[in-house]
Design a protein around this motif. Structure first.
Motif, mmCIF file in Angstrom:
data_model
loop_
_atom_site.group_PDB
_atom_site.id
_atom_site.type_symbol
_atom_site.label_atom_id
_atom_site.label_comp_id
_atom_site.label_asym_id
_atom_site.label_seq_id
_atom_site.Cartn_x
_atom_site.Cartn_y
_atom_site.Cartn_z
ATOM 1 N N PRO A 1 -0.866 -5.446 -1.767
ATOM 2 C CA PRO A 1 -1.635 -5.044 -2.956
ATOM 3 C C PRO A 1 -1.794 -3.529 -3.003
ATOM 4 O O PRO A 1 -1.675 -2.836 -1.983
ATOM 5 C CB PRO A 1 -2.983 -5.730 -2.752
ATOM 6 C CG PRO A 1 -3.097 -5.914 -1.268
ATOM 7 C CD PRO A 1 -1.692 -6.144 -0.781
ATOM 8 N N ILE A 2 -2.044 -3.011 -4.201
ATOM 9 C CA ILE A 2 -2.274 -1.574 -4.362
ATOM 10 C C ILE A 2 -3.550 -1.190 -3.626
ATOM 11 O O ILE A 2 -4.590 -1.819 -3.792
ATOM 12 C CB ILE A 2 -2.382 -1.203 -5.854
ATOM 13 C CG1 ILE A 2 -1.065 -1.479 -6.570
ATOM 14 C CG2 ILE A 2 -2.780 0.264 -6.020
ATOM 15 C CD1 ILE A 2 -1.143 -1.286 -8.078
ATOM 16 N N ASN A 3 -3.441 -0.167 -2.808
ATOM 17 C CA ASN A 3 -4.595 0.329 -2.056
ATOM 18 C C ASN A 3 -5.390 1.272 -2.951
ATOM 19 O O ASN A 3 -4.962 2.398 -3.217
ATOM 20 C CB ASN A 3 -4.120 1.033 -0.786
ATOM 21 C CG ASN A 3 -5.278 1.461 0.094
ATOM 22 O OD1 ASN A 3 -6.446 1.363 -0.287
ATOM 23 N ND2 ASN A 3 -4.955 1.933 1.288
ATOM 24 N N ALA A 4 -6.543 0.825 -3.431
ATOM 25 C CA ALA A 4 -7.339 1.638 -4.360
ATOM 26 C C ALA A 4 -7.808 2.931 -3.726
ATOM 27 O O ALA A 4 -8.104 3.903 -4.433
ATOM 28 C CB ALA A 4 -8.543 0.835 -4.854
ATOM 29 N N SER A 5 -7.856 2.984 -2.387
ATOM 30 C CA SER A 5 -8.297 4.211 -1.720
ATOM 31 C C SER A 5 -7.276 5.333 -1.852
ATOM 32 O O SER A 5 -7.567 6.481 -1.505
ATOM 33 C CB SER A 5 -8.596 3.948 -0.242
ATOM 34 O OG SER A 5 -7.411 3.585 0.450
ATOM 35 N N ASN A 6 -6.058 5.006 -2.338
ATOM 36 C CA ASN A 6 -5.072 6.051 -2.596
ATOM 37 C C ASN A 6 -5.439 6.889 -3.827
ATOM 38 O O ASN A 6 -4.825 7.941 -4.057
ATOM 39 C CB ASN A 6 -3.678 5.448 -2.813
ATOM 40 C CG ASN A 6 -3.053 4.978 -1.512
ATOM 41 O OD1 ASN A 6 -3.387 5.487 -0.445
ATOM 42 N ND2 ASN A 6 -2.153 4.009 -1.606
ATOM 43 N N TYR A 7 -6.389 6.409 -4.611
ATOM 44 C CA TYR A 7 -6.826 7.153 -5.797
ATOM 45 C C TYR A 7 -8.073 7.968 -5.466
ATOM 46 O O TYR A 7 -8.913 7.558 -4.667
ATOM 47 C CB TYR A 7 -7.080 6.201 -6.968
ATOM 48 C CG TYR A 7 -5.796 5.626 -7.514
ATOM 49 C CD1 TYR A 7 -5.117 6.268 -8.546
ATOM 50 C CD2 TYR A 7 -5.245 4.472 -6.973
ATOM 51 C CE1 TYR A 7 -3.913 5.758 -9.027
ATOM 52 C CE2 TYR A 7 -4.048 3.961 -7.446
ATOM 53 C CZ TYR A 7 -3.393 4.614 -8.478
ATOM 54 O OH TYR A 7 -2.189 4.118 -8.945
ATOM 55 N N VAL A 8 -8.151 9.109 -6.083
ATOM 56 C CA VAL A 8 -9.258 10.039 -5.808
ATOM 57 C C VAL A 8 -10.386 9.760 -6.790
ATOM 58 O O VAL A 8 -10.171 9.726 -8.010
ATOM 59 C CB VAL A 8 -8.791 11.506 -5.952
ATOM 60 C CG1 VAL A 8 -9.918 12.460 -5.563
ATOM 61 C CG2 VAL A 8 -7.558 11.761 -5.097
#
Length: 801
Positions: free
Chosen positions: A252-259
């Motif tokens: 799944p997309i790791n939301a922590s990659n977004y600032v």
């Protein structure tokens, strides 16, 4: 944003403020108060456009002179803020490098963000050339005046003055006495600004001047919440499988990659300090010496979606690369003036600058929302790992003095630069977790520039009211790239597909050399000027001139060379004064012809690798325009009108023009050397509105206690203008707009302190300064732009002592 003042900065500010309060408690200096109230004789403004001090109204050059008072009242804090005060002058910012690109009369391009810089609008501080506007005269610290010369100034000012010259004259020390000023600002977006200047006479022959400034505000761009936009995990999995993935490799997309927190884009945190010294042991010798430091810890400007996604604020973006900017500039400037005799003087002007910078920028702008961790979007971070620039210059001017039948000047000039940079571009499919679409690392360990010039100019006073001027300059430019390499992703399946780290050798992590950039460019050119000017009565001047400009060619990625550009400018101008010098009206009509006009853009080669490409526009690029400035002043009223019209700004012939900033361009003929392009022949030049008008008015209301209350309004109108040479439609254009600034200031009766309030961009207009284009599913496109700041407001207070 936390205040980042150093202990030294706080201490010095406290000293200045204490000195100001102490001085305010004393009897005011009558001469200072009188000078502040005096109605200026606009006919007596002095400029140095001809390398000697002359009255503005008797100088046969299209020039705007902006005083320190105007800079203060218009809240001019950066080079970009000056543009509304000068006809035909525009400035744009480049997010990935955090640099400023200047355009004069429609001429300017993105080569300013390369290692060589090379802008067409040359910038000088105290006569010393500065190739990088983002560091020049940092925060416009303690500026006495700004002179903007329009049209080629290649004879006297030299290198890269193809379109014009901006010269900043800083405040100089003097031995007349101790005095100074301090200012404090507070505004929205947590804006805090402080400025202070002190003049300190040491003896009758030696004086020092100290100046400093700090400006900071929070970023304008909010972070969007990724959880509100990303598809569900089940939908992500379905999208991934549909793209050819397997359940075993899905994640799944790791939301922590977004600032979602921390410093925001479009934040300011800049400091500057300067110490200047004057030594004048006798009437025959004067030496001005200064050291200046500029520090930038703000953030780059984000390119925003012109049409935000549903439910998202305009000043926001889906960010997957945190902003970072670190720039430092150290500059020494020196000027020695020798009076050889009553008829001759010699000047030696020298400068040295060391500039370094790092940055990280979200080049994908958050436009595309990923449908899985490898699909539906691209992750791209443009990262300057390191950039270091050293340049120095020397100029000797020998010129006539006093009244002569022939005024003349002869000069020698030498300048050198030594630059290096590493710039990485990781591009991944979907998100930062995804597979590599392409990665590049551009490592230029040594790029040098050497410039030598000889010049001379003479003015023959044919009669008391008629003058003929001729001048010429021989310039030689030599540029070298030594060891420069472009590295491209080799698509080796055994290499981990992760973004390249800034501290690794790309050759060790799955990259191949894509371009060998070693090259040498060397060429000389003669530029010249011919001008006739005549007095019209006691308060009028007419002039006609033909002048040429030259900007050198150079090396580019893959070691190929591009040709120099040349310009011939035909100009007729007038300058008139009325009402005992309280009204001036200056105008000029010009026609410019460019040969080999240079355009620069990031491009993709047919093999999929990328680089920065330069193109020379064939045929003749033509610009024609009219500009006019009117200034009126009485004891209580001041009015300025600045008008520019550029009805013709036609590009020559360029069949293959490409830019990675514009996705979805058609495939290009392989012979062109680039993968996608369009024919831009005959298109309009960008940043050249058909009409532009700035109107500024202020009035002093005299109060019963002797103080003054001064409201001020500054309004600007511009017709529509293209934002690139592609002329691709509404998304590539800034439509006609108007914007205004207002302020109100109270000066106490003895002019010892003042307090004010301001609102800038009152209507909160959204003014684009650049554009780019991203491909969306279904064949549509989304345009992004850099924008002028939103509405800002605040209060300020200042003291004189």
């Amino acid at each position: 944003m936390k205040l980042r003042y150093s202990a030294l900065y706080v201490a010095m500010t406290a000293i200045f403020a204490a000195g100001a309060v102490h001085a305010a408690a004393q009897d005011p200096a009558p001469q200072d108060a009188a000078a502040a109230r005096k109605v200026k004789d606009l006919d007596s403004v002095q400029v140095t456009a001809t390398k000697r001090e002359t009255p503005l109204q008797k100088t046969p050059v299209a020039i705007s002179a902006i005083s320190a008072d105007s800079l203060d009242k218009e809240r001019v804090m950066t080079v970009q803020d000056i543009t509304k005060l000068v006809p035909g002058f525009e400035a744009t910012s480049q997010g990935d490098h955090g640099v400023v690109t200047l355009t004069m009369r429609g001429i300017g391009n993105d080569s300013a963000k390369t290692e060589y810089a090379d802008p067409e609008v040359a910038m000088f501080i105290d006569g010393v050339y500065s190739p990088r506007p983002e560091a020049a005269a940092g925060l416009l610290l303690d500026i006495e005046r700004v002179e903007v010369l329009r049209g080629p100034q290649g004879t006297l000012w030299g290198r890269n003055s193809t379109a014009g010259v901006v010269n900043f004259e800083t405040g100089k020390p003097d031995t007349s006495g101790f005095y100074g000023n301090a200012q404090l600002d507070f505004g929205n977006y947590s804006h805090v600004g402080t400025r202070a200047t002190v003049n300190l006479p040491i003896s009758s022959t030696f004086a020092l001047r100290f100046a400093m400034a700090q400006e900071q505000h929070d970023g304008y761009v909010d972070y969007q919440n990724p959880s509100q936009q990303l598809p569900s995990v089940a939908q992500q999995q379905a999208n991934y499988l549909a793209s050819g993935g397997t359940l075993a490799t899905f994640q799944p997309i790791n939301a922590s990659n977004y600032v979602t927190g921390g410093d925001q884009y479009n934040a300011q945190d800049q400091s500057a300090a300067r110490v200047s010294a004057l030594w004048q042991p006798n009437d025959a010798f004067t030496w001005n010496l200064s050291y200046e430091y500029f520090r930038d810890r703000g953030t780059p400007g984000m390119s925003l979606m012109q049409q935000p996604r549903a439910g998202q604020d305009f000043w926001s973006a889906l960010i997957d690369t945190a902003p970072y900017l670190k720039r430092d500039s150290n500059t020494v400037r020196s000027r020695m003036d020798f009076k050889i005799s009553d008829a001759m003087t010699l000047s030696y002007v020298a400068g040295f600058n060391r500039f370094s910078g790092k940055s990280n920028f979200d080049q994908d702008n958050g436009v595309q929302v990923p449908t899985s961790f490898t699909t539906g979007a691209s992750y791209q971070a443009d990262r300057t790992n390191s950039s270091n620039y050293k340049n120095y210059s020397h100029e000797l001017d020998l010129k006539s003095a006093g009244d002569n039948t022939v005024d003349w000047i002869l000069g020698l000039y030498y300048a050198a630069e030594d630059n290096n940079i590493r710039f990485d571009i990781p591009i991944l499919n979907g998100t930062a977790q995804g597979t590599v679409a392409w990665q590049g690392s551009f490592i230029q360990p040594k790029e040098t520039v050497n410039t030598t010039a000889f010049f001379g100019q003479a003015t023959w006073h044919i009669t008391d009211g008629l003058r003929l001027t001729g001048g010429a300059r021989w310039s030689k430019d030599e540029k070298k790239n030594e060891g420069g390499r472009g590295w491209g992703w080799a698509y080796d399946p055994t290499v981990p597909q992760v973004p390249i780290s800034p501290d690794v050798d790309p050759g060790n992590v799955g990259f191949n050399v894509s371009t060998v950039n070693d090259a040498k460019y060397s060429k000389s050119k003669v530029t010249w000027l011919a001008r006739l000017d005549t007095d019209v009565g006691q308060h009028g001047l007419l002039y006609a001139s033909v002048s040429t400009g030259y900007k050198s060619g150079g090396t580019q990625d893959a070691g190929t060379l591009y040709a120099p550009e040349t310009l011939t400018n035909y100009e007729v101008g007038s300058k008139f004064s009325f009402l005992d010098g309280h009204l001036t009206w200056n105008s000029a009509i010009y026609y410019e012809q460019f040969k080999n006009f240079q355009l620069a853009a990031p491009i993709t080669y047919p093999d999929g690798n990328r680089g920065l490409g330069f193109s020379n526009v064939k045929g003749t690029t033509k610009v024609m325009g009219f500009e006019s400035e009117l200034a009126w002043q009485t004891e209580s009223d001041r009015l300025n009108l600045v008008f520019s019209a550029i009805p013709k700004k036609e590009l020559g012939t360029l069949k293959y023009a490409g830019s990675n900033d514009y996705q979805g361009l058609p495939a290009c003929d392989p012979a062109s050397g680039i993968s996608a392009c369009v024919d831009v022949s005959g298109n309009d030049l960008p940043h050249a509105p058909n009409a532009s008008l700035t109107a500024i008015y202020e009035h002093d209301f005299r109060l019963s206690n002797g103080g003054r209350l001064t409201p001020r309004i500054s309004a600007q109108y511009q017709s529509s203008q293209w934002l690139s040479t592609f002329n691709l439609g509404d998304g590539d254009k800034q439509k006609a707009y108007g914007r205004g600034d207002i302020s109100l200031r109270y000066n106490e009766p003895q002019d010892r302190w003042w307090v004010g309030m301001y609102v800038q961009n009152v209507s909160d207009a959204k003014v684009r300064t650049s554009a780019g284009r991203f491909a969306l599913p279904g064949g549509s496109f989304a345009y992004t732009s850099q924008y002028q700041p939103p509405r800002t407001y605040g209060v300020n207070v200042g003291v004189w002592f």
